[in-house]
Write a protein that holds these residues in place. Structure first.
Motif, mmCIF file in Angstrom:
data_model
loop_
_atom_site.group_PDB
_atom_site.id
_atom_site.type_symbol
_atom_site.label_atom_id
_atom_site.label_comp_id
_atom_site.label_asym_id
_atom_site.label_seq_id
_atom_site.Cartn_x
_atom_site.Cartn_y
_atom_site.Cartn_z
ATOM 1 N N TRP A 297 26.647 36.350 71.769
ATOM 2 C CA TRP A 297 27.798 36.968 71.103
ATOM 3 C C TRP A 297 29.029 36.117 71.316
ATOM 4 O O TRP A 297 29.054 35.222 72.156
ATOM 5 C CB TRP A 297 28.019 38.400 71.610
ATOM 6 N N ILE A 298 30.071 36.400 70.520
ATOM 7 C CA ILE A 298 31.338 35.678 70.630
ATOM 8 C C ILE A 298 31.993 36.008 71.962
ATOM 9 O O ILE A 298 32.048 37.166 72.364
ATOM 10 C CB ILE A 298 32.286 36.082 69.480
ATOM 11 N N ARG A 299 32.508 35.006 72.622
ATOM 12 C CA ARG A 299 33.281 35.184 73.863
ATOM 13 C C ARG A 299 34.753 35.092 73.486
ATOM 14 O O ARG A 299 35.233 34.012 73.127
ATOM 15 C CB ARG A 299 32.918 34.096 74.858
ATOM 16 N N PRO A 300 35.486 36.208 73.538
ATOM 17 C CA PRO A 300 36.880 36.200 73.053
ATOM 18 C C PRO A 300 37.869 35.569 74.033
ATOM 19 O O PRO A 300 38.760 36.211 74.570
ATOM 20 C CB PRO A 300 37.177 37.677 72.825
ATOM 21 N N VAL A 301 37.674 34.288 74.264
ATOM 22 C CA VAL A 301 38.556 33.501 75.133
ATOM 23 C C VAL A 301 38.986 32.281 74.333
ATOM 24 O O VAL A 301 38.161 31.651 73.661
ATOM 25 C CB VAL A 301 37.810 33.072 76.418
ATOM 26 N N ALA A 302 40.252 31.957 74.378
ATOM 27 C CA ALA A 302 40.786 30.837 73.594
ATOM 28 C C ALA A 302 40.016 29.546 73.859
ATOM 29 O O ALA A 302 39.648 29.246 74.999
ATOM 30 C CB ALA A 302 42.261 30.643 73.891
ATOM 31 N N SER A 303 39.764 28.813 72.792
ATOM 32 C CA SER A 303 39.166 27.473 72.896
ATOM 33 C C SER A 303 40.242 26.467 72.518
ATOM 34 O O SER A 303 41.377 26.845 72.216
ATOM 35 C CB SER A 303 37.962 27.363 71.945
ATOM 36 N N ALA A 304 39.885 25.198 72.481
ATOM 37 C CA ALA A 304 40.859 24.173 72.092
ATOM 38 C C ALA A 304 41.301 24.361 70.634
ATOM 39 O O ALA A 304 42.394 23.952 70.268
ATOM 40 C CB ALA A 304 40.244 22.791 72.279
ATOM 41 N N ASP A 305 40.461 25.013 69.820
ATOM 42 C CA ASP A 305 40.741 25.150 68.385
ATOM 43 C C ASP A 305 41.179 26.544 67.941
ATOM 44 O O ASP A 305 41.759 26.685 66.866
ATOM 45 C CB ASP A 305 39.489 24.779 67.583
ATOM 46 N N HIS A 306 40.860 27.577 68.721
ATOM 47 C CA HIS A 306 41.111 28.949 68.274
ATOM 48 C C HIS A 306 41.647 29.812 69.408
ATOM 49 O O HIS A 306 41.247 29.655 70.563
ATOM 50 C CB HIS A 306 39.815 29.578 67.738
ATOM 51 N N LYS B 209 28.447 36.192 62.620
ATOM 52 C CA LYS B 209 27.264 36.774 63.242
ATOM 53 C C LYS B 209 26.725 35.720 64.192
ATOM 54 O O LYS B 209 26.570 34.553 63.826
ATOM 55 C CB LYS B 209 26.226 37.131 62.191
ATOM 56 N N VAL B 210 26.457 36.135 65.430
ATOM 57 C CA VAL B 210 25.941 35.223 66.438
ATOM 58 C C VAL B 210 24.585 35.750 66.905
ATOM 59 O O VAL B 210 24.448 36.940 67.204
ATOM 60 C CB VAL B 210 26.913 35.101 67.636
ATOM 61 N N PRO C 254 36.197 30.651 52.749
ATOM 62 C CA PRO C 254 36.534 29.453 53.518
ATOM 63 C C PRO C 254 35.524 29.248 54.648
ATOM 64 O O PRO C 254 34.974 30.208 55.169
ATOM 65 C CB PRO C 254 37.926 29.751 54.069
ATOM 66 N N MET C 255 35.282 28.015 54.977
ATOM 67 C CA MET C 255 34.342 27.707 56.052
ATOM 68 C C MET C 255 35.066 27.709 57.392
ATOM 69 O O MET C 255 36.275 27.511 57.458
ATOM 70 C CB MET C 255 33.679 26.364 55.781
ATOM 71 N N PHE C 256 34.303 27.921 58.456
ATOM 72 C CA PHE C 256 34.864 27.845 59.805
ATOM 73 C C PHE C 256 35.058 26.382 60.184
ATOM 74 O O PHE C 256 34.301 25.508 59.752
ATOM 75 C CB PHE C 256 33.933 28.477 60.828
ATOM 76 N N VAL C 257 36.061 26.129 60.997
ATOM 77 C CA VAL C 257 36.283 24.798 61.564
ATOM 78 C C VAL C 257 36.453 24.944 63.068
ATOM 79 O O VAL C 257 36.832 26.003 63.563
ATOM 80 C CB VAL C 257 37.525 24.090 60.964
ATOM 81 N N GLY C 258 36.186 23.876 63.784
ATOM 82 C CA GLY C 258 36.427 23.858 65.221
ATOM 83 C C GLY C 258 35.387 24.604 66.038
ATOM 84 O O GLY C 258 34.314 24.931 65.564
ATOM 85 N N GLN C 259 35.764 24.852 67.292
ATOM 86 C CA GLN C 259 34.833 25.402 68.268
ATOM 87 C C GLN C 259 35.140 26.864 68.600
ATOM 88 O O GLN C 259 36.302 27.243 68.747
ATOM 89 C CB GLN C 259 34.880 24.575 69.550
ATOM 90 N N PHE C 260 34.073 27.651 68.732
ATOM 91 C CA PHE C 260 34.159 29.045 69.151
ATOM 92 C C PHE C 260 33.337 29.216 70.426
ATOM 93 O O PHE C 260 32.219 28.693 70.525
ATOM 94 C CB PHE C 260 33.610 29.981 68.074
ATOM 95 N N ASN C 261 33.879 29.963 71.369
ATOM 96 C CA ASN C 261 33.175 30.241 72.609
ATOM 97 C C ASN C 261 32.131 31.328 72.410
ATOM 98 O O ASN C 261 32.360 32.291 71.666
ATOM 99 C CB ASN C 261 34.156 30.703 73.699
ATOM 100 N N VAL C 262 30.976 31.173 73.053
ATOM 101 C CA VAL C 262 29.937 32.177 73.010
ATOM 102 C C VAL C 262 29.409 32.458 74.411
ATOM 103 O O VAL C 262 29.535 31.627 75.320
ATOM 104 C CB VAL C 262 28.740 31.753 72.101
ATOM 105 N N TRP C 263 28.867 33.649 74.567
ATOM 106 C CA TRP C 263 28.135 34.023 75.780
ATOM 107 C C TRP C 263 26.712 34.325 75.370
ATOM 108 O O TRP C 263 26.432 34.637 74.226
ATOM 109 C CB TRP C 263 28.726 35.282 76.398
ATOM 110 N N TRP C 264 25.804 34.216 76.318
ATOM 111 C CA TRP C 264 24.420 34.559 76.055
ATOM 112 C C TRP C 264 23.803 35.142 77.322
ATOM 113 O O TRP C 264 24.310 34.951 78.428
ATOM 114 C CB TRP C 264 23.622 33.359 75.584
ATOM 115 N N VAL C 265 22.704 35.864 77.126
ATOM 116 C CA VAL C 265 21.961 36.436 78.233
ATOM 117 C C VAL C 265 20.495 36.536 77.798
ATOM 118 O O VAL C 265 20.203 36.581 76.609
ATOM 119 C CB VAL C 265 22.511 37.848 78.623
#
Length: 114
Positions: free
Chosen positions: A31-40, A51-52, A101-112
Motif C-alpha cells: 500500500w501507499i506509505r503517506p510520507v513525503a518523498s523527494a518528488d511528492h 492502486k498498489v 495525466p500520468m504519474f511522475v516521480g517516486q511514491f513511497n510504499v509499504w509491504w507485508v
C-alpha cells in the motif's frame, strides 16, 4: 519506492523487493506509505488515485505494482441509440473518457507478507 519516471511519466510502475522468508504460499500486501518523498508531499501520497498490489515473485522476493486507477479502461456499455427490442443485438461501446495525466516521480510504499 515506486518510480513512475520523469515527465511525461507512466501509468504503471513496478519494483522488485527482497523479502527474506517469503515463500510461494505467503500472502503479500502492499500500500501507499503517506510520507513525503523527494518528488511528492505526504498529501500527494494520500490523494493519488493509485492502486498498489503486492505479489509473490520467487522465494525471498516480492513484486509491487502501482497502477493509475484513472487510466483503467472503463467497462462496455450498451449504445444509447440502440433500438428498443426484446432481443438486444449486443451493440456495445466504451464510454468516452479524457486521457488521464500520468504519474511522475517516486511514491513511497509499504509491504507485508505472512
Amino acid at each position: 519506492m515506486l518510480d513512475f519516471g520523469a515527465f511525461p511519466g507512466s501509468n504503471v510502475a513496478i519494483v522488485d523487493v527482497a523479502a527474506a522468508g517469503v515463500i510461494s504460499t505467503s500472502a503479500v500486501e502492499a500500500w501507499i506509505r503517506p510520507v513525503a518523498s523527494a518528488d511528492h508531499t505526504d498529501a500527494d501520497h494520500v490523494a493519488a488515485p493509485m492502486k498498489v498490489v503486492g505479489q509473490y515473485l520467487s522465494d525471498n522476493n516480492i513484486r509491487i505494482f502501482g497502477i493509475n486507477q484513472n487510466d483503467v479502461i472503463p467497462p462496455l456499455e450498451p449504445q444509447p441509440n440502440m433500438a428498443k427490442s426484446s432481443k438486444p443485438r449486443g451493440q456495445f461501446v466504451r464510454p468516452a473518457r479524457q486521457d488521464s495525466p500520468m504519474f511522475v516521480g517516486q511514491f513511497n510504499v509499504w509491504w507485508v507478507w505472512n
